[in-house]
Design a protein around this motif. Structure first.
Motif, PDB file in Angstrom:
ATOM      1  N   VAL A   6       0.957  -0.967  -0.003  1.00  0.00           N
ATOM      2  CA  VAL A   6      -0.209   0.143  -0.316  1.00  0.00           C
ATOM      3  C   VAL A   6       0.884   1.351   0.004  1.00  0.00           C
ATOM      4  CG1 VAL A   6       0.050   0.136   2.057  1.00  0.00           C
ATOM      5  CG2 VAL A   6      -1.788   0.924   1.120  1.00  0.00           C
ATOM      6  N   PHE A   7       2.084   1.091   0.515  1.00  0.00           N
ATOM      7  CA  PHE A   7       3.409   2.386   0.958  1.00  0.00           C
ATOM      8  C   PHE A   7       3.673   2.548  -0.826  1.00  0.00           C
ATOM      9  CE2 PHE A   7       3.170  -0.121   5.103  1.00  0.00           C
ATOM     10  CZ  PHE A   7       2.350   0.924   5.616  1.00  0.00           C
ATOM     11  N   ASP A   8       3.606   1.380  -1.804  1.00  0.00           N
ATOM     12  CA  ASP A   8       4.444   2.196  -2.991  1.00  0.00           C
ATOM     13  C   ASP A   8       3.605   3.383  -3.410  1.00  0.00           C
ATOM     14  OD1 ASP A   8       6.170  -0.302  -2.372  1.00  0.00           O
ATOM     15  OD2 ASP A   8       5.128  -1.476  -3.152  1.00  0.00           O
ATOM     16  N   GLU A   9       1.945   3.724  -3.388  1.00  0.00           N
ATOM     17  CA  GLU A   9       1.975   3.993  -4.500  1.00  0.00           C
ATOM     18  C   GLU A   9       1.157   5.797  -3.659  1.00  0.00           C
ATOM     19  OE1 GLU A   9       0.343   3.016  -7.217  1.00  0.00           O
ATOM     20  OE2 GLU A   9       1.345   1.125  -7.212  1.00  0.00           O
ATOM     21  N   TYR A  49       1.878  16.715   8.399  1.00  0.00           N
ATOM     22  CA  TYR A  49       1.548  15.346   7.847  1.00  0.00           C
ATOM     23  C   TYR A  49       2.618  14.367   8.760  1.00  0.00           C
ATOM     24  CZ  TYR A  49       0.024  18.803   3.912  1.00  0.00           C
ATOM     25  OH  TYR A  49      -0.838  19.748   3.532  1.00  0.00           O
ATOM     26  N   VAL A  50       2.275  12.720   7.648  1.00  0.00           N
ATOM     27  CA  VAL A  50       3.230  11.902   7.293  1.00  0.00           C
ATOM     28  C   VAL A  50       3.680  11.465   6.874  1.00  0.00           C
ATOM     29  CG1 VAL A  50       2.863   9.184   8.617  1.00  0.00           C
ATOM     30  CG2 VAL A  50       1.317  10.825   9.532  1.00  0.00           C
ATOM     31  N   VAL A  51       5.220  11.126   7.439  1.00  0.00           N
ATOM     32  CA  VAL A  51       6.278  10.751   6.007  1.00  0.00           C
ATOM     33  C   VAL A  51       5.908   9.158   5.900  1.00  0.00           C
ATOM     34  CG1 VAL A  51       8.819  10.875   6.042  1.00  0.00           C
ATOM     35  CG2 VAL A  51       7.525  12.599   7.096  1.00  0.00           C
ATOM     36  N   THR A  52       6.072   9.304   4.549  1.00  0.00           N
ATOM     37  CA  THR A  52       5.743   7.875   3.714  1.00  0.00           C
ATOM     38  C   THR A  52       6.884   6.949   4.483  1.00  0.00           C
ATOM     39  OG1 THR A  52       3.923   8.706   2.386  1.00  0.00           O
ATOM     40  CG2 THR A  52       4.164   5.900   2.346  1.00  0.00           C
ATOM     41  N   SER A  53       7.581   6.891   3.964  1.00  0.00           N
ATOM     42  CA  SER A  53       8.907   6.247   4.140  1.00  0.00           C
ATOM     43  C   SER A  53       9.183   5.631   5.867  1.00  0.00           C
ATOM     44  CB  SER A  53      10.565   7.004   3.489  1.00  0.00           C
ATOM     45  OG  SER A  53      10.491   7.942   4.435  1.00  0.00           O
ATOM     46  N   GLU A  54       8.275   7.025   6.969  1.00  0.00           N
ATOM     47  CA  GLU A  54       8.668   6.203   8.085  1.00  0.00           C
ATOM     48  C   GLU A  54       7.626   5.563   8.282  1.00  0.00           C
ATOM     49  OE1 GLU A  54      10.499   9.866  10.334  1.00  0.00           O
ATOM     50  OE2 GLU A  54      11.362  10.318   8.533  1.00  0.00           O
ATOM     51  N   LEU A  55       6.144   6.015   8.003  1.00  0.00           N
ATOM     52  CA  LEU A  55       5.217   5.399   7.905  1.00  0.00           C
ATOM     53  C   LEU A  55       5.242   3.755   8.438  1.00  0.00           C
ATOM     54  CD1 LEU A  55       2.193   5.712   8.887  1.00  0.00           C
ATOM     55  CD2 LEU A  55       1.636   5.820   7.022  1.00  0.00           C
ATOM     56  N   ARG A  56       6.651   3.552   7.261  1.00  0.00           N
ATOM     57  CA  ARG A  56       6.435   1.986   6.558  1.00  0.00           C
ATOM     58  C   ARG A  56       7.374   1.396   7.837  1.00  0.00           C
ATOM     59  NH1 ARG A  56       7.775  -0.970   1.292  1.00  0.00           N
ATOM     60  NH2 ARG A  56       6.976   1.273   0.753  1.00  0.00           N
ATOM     61  N   ASP A  57       8.213   1.858   8.463  1.00  0.00           N
ATOM     62  CA  ASP A  57       9.018   1.215   9.363  1.00  0.00           C
ATOM     63  C   ASP A  57       8.218   1.368  11.086  1.00  0.00           C
ATOM     64  OD1 ASP A  57      11.132   1.506   7.920  1.00  0.00           O
ATOM     65  OD2 ASP A  57      12.075   3.228   8.784  1.00  0.00           O
ATOM     66  N   PHE A  58       6.832   2.795  10.812  1.00  0.00           N
ATOM     67  CA  PHE A  58       6.392   2.838  11.798  1.00  0.00           C
ATOM     68  C   PHE A  58       5.277   0.782  11.896  1.00  0.00           C
ATOM     69  CE2 PHE A  58       2.138   3.554  13.984  1.00  0.00           C
ATOM     70  CZ  PHE A  58       2.967   4.074  15.197  1.00  0.00           C
ATOM     71  N   VAL A  59       4.784   1.144  10.797  1.00  0.00           N
ATOM     72  CA  VAL A  59       3.686  -0.472  10.602  1.00  0.00           C
ATOM     73  C   VAL A  59       4.567  -1.715  10.786  1.00  0.00           C
ATOM     74  CG1 VAL A  59       2.408  -1.597   9.157  1.00  0.00           C
ATOM     75  CG2 VAL A  59       2.739   0.608   8.752  1.00  0.00           C
ATOM     76  N   ALA A  60       6.503  -1.716  10.458  1.00  0.00           N
ATOM     77  CA  ALA A  60       6.656  -2.635  10.748  1.00  0.00           C
ATOM     78  C   ALA A  60       6.971  -3.081  12.457  1.00  0.00           C
ATOM     79  CB  ALA A  60       8.008  -2.515  10.011  1.00  0.00           C
ATOM     80  N   ALA A  61       7.093  -1.795  13.050  1.00  0.00           N
ATOM     81  CA  ALA A  61       7.634  -2.504  14.200  1.00  0.00           C
ATOM     82  C   ALA A  61       7.021  -2.691  15.500  1.00  0.00           C
ATOM     83  CB  ALA A  61       7.624  -0.966  14.931  1.00  0.00           C
TER      84      ALA A  61
END
Length: 61
Positions: A6-9, A49-61
């Motif tokens: 979902v983060f790719d788009e 705003y939320v930083v998308t690249s860091e959101l991916r890390d947030f979800v993975a943690a």
């Protein structure tokens, strides 16, 4: 074929309500998490705003 995330788009920054929708949490909780620094965010022109690249890390943690 590689599975798309979902983060790719997503653009580099997304509005907090959109991030809340992706995470499946309330808008209010997303803003609280952003205010405490738990949700990776940046303030631009009075908006948060939320930083998308860091959101991916947030979800993975």
């Amino acid at each position: 074929m590689e599975k798309k995330s979902v983060f790719d788009e997503l653009p580099l920054l997304i509005a907090v309500p959109h991030a809340a929708e992706i995470l499946g949490i309330s808008r209010a909780l997303a803003y609280r998490l952003a205010a405490t620094g738990e949700l990776p965010s940046r303030r631009l022109g009075g908006r948060v705003y939320v930083v998308t690249s860091e959101l991916r890390d947030f979800v993975a943690a």
